[in-house]
Design an enzyme around this catalytic site. Structure first.
Site, PDB file in Angstrom:
ATOM      1  N   LYS A 162     -33.566  12.614  30.345  1.00 17.80           N
ATOM      2  CA  LYS A 162     -32.810  13.743  30.901  1.00 17.80           C
ATOM      3  C   LYS A 162     -33.540  15.070  30.700  1.00 17.80           C
ATOM      4  O   LYS A 162     -33.236  16.050  31.385  1.00 17.80           O
ATOM      5  CB  LYS A 162     -31.412  13.802  30.280  1.00 17.80           C
ATOM      6  CG  LYS A 162     -30.471  12.684  30.739  1.00 17.80           C
ATOM      7  CD  LYS A 162     -29.081  12.872  30.132  1.00 17.80           C
ATOM      8  CE  LYS A 162     -28.047  11.892  30.705  1.00 17.80           C
ATOM      9  NZ  LYS A 162     -28.142  10.561  30.137  1.00 17.80           N
ATOM     10  N   SER A 177     -31.797   8.283  27.278  1.00 18.35           N
ATOM     11  CA  SER A 177     -31.410   9.593  27.811  1.00 18.35           C
ATOM     12  C   SER A 177     -32.353  10.723  27.451  1.00 18.35           C
ATOM     13  O   SER A 177     -32.129  11.861  27.877  1.00 18.35           O
ATOM     14  CB  SER A 177     -29.990   9.947  27.359  1.00 18.35           C
ATOM     15  OG  SER A 177     -29.048   9.232  28.122  1.00 18.35           O
ATOM     16  N   SER A 212     -24.575  14.083  26.932  1.00 23.25           N
ATOM     17  CA  SER A 212     -25.473  13.177  27.651  1.00 23.25           C
ATOM     18  C   SER A 212     -24.734  12.508  28.809  1.00 23.25           C
ATOM     19  O   SER A 212     -24.919  11.323  29.089  1.00 23.25           O
ATOM     20  CB  SER A 212     -26.045  12.118  26.703  1.00 23.25           C
ATOM     21  OG  SER A 212     -27.262  11.616  27.173  1.00 23.25           O
TER      22      SER A 212
END
Length: 475
Positions: free
Chosen positions: A166, A163, A221
């Site tokens: 992101k 993640s 997240s």
């Protein structure tokens, strides 16, 4: 206190509400726009996970949902892993662990493409922690303003990012929608999320502000928040294409995007170097800084029997920011993003400041599998970086976007074609030292190229706030 966008209170260290960032007129040359340090210790012993994929047969991976491992302690005990030395962290060397490629990208400096630890200590420089302490496959410590790389290990090794990807998603999509825009979530918006994805708890047929959704992305997240924002942005496919183009624009050539949320997918890779580029670029945006430095917030819930919507608390899963039962928040931390999947292991990019020094640290996939290990190794690298910043020679640099590095590099105003591409690449490969910049082009292209590289070298030393002039906080 309600936020201006109606998404609940954003809790800060000492109870202070985030007050935004210095306007362009207040930004000082040579300093990064101030980011408030935010701490709030967590009492819940949860793993700081991001999106996760189901474990492949024979792998040691684990699927995670909403921050909690799906494998129970009972299952661990039954398997005999609960008492294993690997799980306890007493043995972390894996004879089957992959070795870094012998040849990697040299963007930012030739030493950054060389396998192993790269550091150039000067007199009085503190010693880096040893390999038994820093077990990550790849890591990098850099100055967030100048871009100078203080030390690194395999920073261009292309690995699964989890993640932390992101950050690229936010850097690509965040500027497109105002904070107060509302979106009613459709079932199709949440389609296509991977099994075991981390979620913030978005519900179909309910409305959320863009501000709410970004809190869900950065704090929890939440892949559901990512997919909702992707739907608003024209769909997952379009968003992935835009992310890939933005990575290219940032000279992040180690990155291949397959999913917008970082969920494990064949061919999806990035590097510690590229993740640092994404963080450095994102931190230019005051909204990005706000979200990534928020420790906890209230998130809209479902409707009650009275038809009114309540809220529930969410906490940032960045444990250097929010703390955990076995670690305190790191002094001066102000973001950025963590991740964990089966393929990636634990990944983390952090930004911290101490006095006038502002550092970025990225850690990817520690071999030691102790709880919060990626954060512990990142904290040690921060400690070393703050102590060593003026006592080491840079081993490379974080390059700027193509619009700056290419436009101000050896290409010049007339450079085109294969020869100019090679000159541009030579400039990108410069280590950031004045001697290195001149050497890279001194025998290459004559007076015009020399003048262009002088401008390029001056520009690349420009502190980050210089790129923010005229860009006050978005209303």
């Amino acid at each position: 206190m309600r936020s201006s966008m109606g998404s609940g209170s954003i809790r800060r260290a000492g109870g202070a509400l985030f007050r935004g960032v210095l306007s362009a007129s207040r930004a000082k040359a040579g300093t990064f726009t101030d980011v408030p340090t935010t701490f709030r210790a967590s009492t819940a012993p949860t793993d700081p996970t991001a999106s996760a994929a189901p474990a492949a047969p024979g792998s040691a991976g684990r699927a995670v949902r909403n921050g909690f491992p799906l494998r129970t302690a009972a299952a661990l005990a039954a398997s005999g892993l609960l008492a294993s030395p690997l799980l306890a962290g007493t043995a972390h060397a894996d004879p089957k662990a992959p070795a870094p490629p012998t040849k990697m990208s040299q963007i930012g400096g030739d030493r950054l493409g060389t396998p192993g630890v790269q550091v150039a200590p000067g007199p009085g420089a503190p010693k880096l922690p040893g390999p038994d302490t820093l077990t990550a496959r790849s890591w990098i410590v850099s100055d967030a303003e100048s871009g100078k790389v203080l030390a690194a290990k395999n920073p261009h090794w292309r690995l699964a990012p989890a993640s932390t990807l992101k950050m690229l998603f936010a850097d690509t999509v965040l500027p497109k929608f105002p904070k107060n825009e509302k979106h009613t979530v459709r079932p199709a918006d949440l389609a296509g999320m991977g099994v075991g994805s981390s979620l913030v708890g978005i519900k179909e047929n309910l409305s959320y502000t863009v501000h709410d959704l970004w809190l869900g992305v950065f704090l929890r997240s939440g892949n559901d928040a990512v997919h909702t924002l992707s739907a608003m942005n024209g769909g997952t496919k379009a968003t992935v294409t835009q992310m890939q183009q933005h990575a290219k624009d940032l000279n992040a050539h180690d990155t291949h995007v397959v999913t917008p949320d970082g969920y494990d997918a064949p061919g999806q890779v990035s590097s510690a170097y590229d993740l640092s580029l994404f963080a450095r670029s994102g931190l230019q945006n005051p909204d990005f800084r706000e979200y990534c430095s928020t420790a906890s917030a209230q998130f809209p819930g479902d409707k009650g029997k009275d038809g009114k919507r309540g809220t529930f608390g969410i906490q940032n899963t960045n444990r250097l920011l929010s703390g955990d039962y076995d670690m305190k928040p790191y002094p001066g931390i102000a973001g950025v993003k963590n991740g964990s999947t089966t393929n990636a292991g634990s990944t983390f990019t952090g930004f911290a400041h101490r006095g006038d020094r502002k550092l970025l640290v990225t850690v990817m996939n520690p071999e030691k599998k102790e709880h919060n290990e990626a954060y512990r190794e990142a904290a040690q690298l921060f400690d070393w970086g703050f102590a060593a910043a003026d006592k080491v020679e840079p081993v490379g640099r974080l390059v700027g976007p193509r619009s700056e590095d290419d436009g101000m590099g050896a290409v010049g105003a007339k450079g085109k074609g294969k020869g100019s591409h090679e000159s541009t690449q030579a400039a990108l490969n410069g280590t950031g030292s004045a001697g290195g910049a001149w050497t890279a082009v001194g025998v290459a292209s004559g007076v015009l190229a020399l003048l262009a590289v002088v401008a390029f070298a001056v520009h690349r030393r420009r502190p980050l706030p210089e790129l923010l002039r005229g860009r006050g906080p978005r209303k």
